[in-house]
Design an enzyme around this catalytic site. Sequence first.
Site, PDB file in Angstrom:
ATOM      1  N   GLN A  78       0.842  -1.198   0.000  1.00 55.25           N
ATOM      2  CA  GLN A  78       0.000   0.000   0.000  1.00 55.25           C
ATOM      3  C   GLN A  78       0.879   1.250   0.000  1.00 55.25           C
ATOM      4  OE1 GLN A  78      -3.634  -0.349   0.750  1.00 55.25           O
ATOM      5  NE2 GLN A  78      -3.772   1.754   0.075  1.00 55.25           N
ATOM      6  N   PHE A  79       1.378   1.636  -1.178  1.00 53.80           N
ATOM      7  CA  PHE A  79       2.271   2.793  -1.251  1.00 53.80           C
ATOM      8  C   PHE A  79       1.585   4.083  -0.831  1.00 53.80           C
ATOM      9  CE2 PHE A  79       0.246   3.083  -5.354  1.00 53.80           C
ATOM     10  CZ  PHE A  79       0.187   4.448  -5.622  1.00 53.80           C
ATOM     11  N   THR A  80       0.261   4.137  -0.908  1.00 54.33           N
ATOM     12  CA  THR A  80      -0.460   5.364  -0.557  1.00 54.33           C
ATOM     13  C   THR A  80      -0.397   5.687   0.936  1.00 54.33           C
ATOM     14  OG1 THR A  80      -2.577   4.195  -0.379  1.00 54.33           O
ATOM     15  CG2 THR A  80      -2.025   5.146  -2.529  1.00 54.33           C
TER      16      THR A  80
END
Length: 150
Positions: A78-80
């Site tokens: 989950q890079f966000t």
Amino acid sequence: MKAVIQRVSQASVTIIGKKVASINDGLVVLLGIVNEDVSEDISWLSNKIVNMRIFPDAEGVMNKSLLDINGDVIIVSQFTLHANTKKGNRPSYIKAAKPDVAIPLYESFIKQMELDLGKSIQTGEFGADMQVALINDGPVTIIIDTKNKD
């Protein structure tokens, strides 16, 4: 590394209409990685997650760990989680590690979680467009950042 852990009574991950992961009682771990993350972050975070006492005991008190209940895990990249929202209305993801850095750390984290938990875990697919469905039990949602471990 930053993780959002959610205690779930059930959860699944679907990619292009195909269910790739499904669990009942346990945790969904959303994992964000930055360039500064190292192997010590992996072991510290994994240990923290598997031993965190956020499951109810017989009296309903959050006193049991994932190990205690033999719970299952789904890990989703989950890079966000590393979005910078300080300026404007469009988040910047410049702090998130690029795949050449993030993928090896993500895969190492999965292996460490399996070692610490003593069983295989399920995952999404790094970089894929995933649909994550879950029933957050409690609800219990906790954010852990390895940069705040001291």
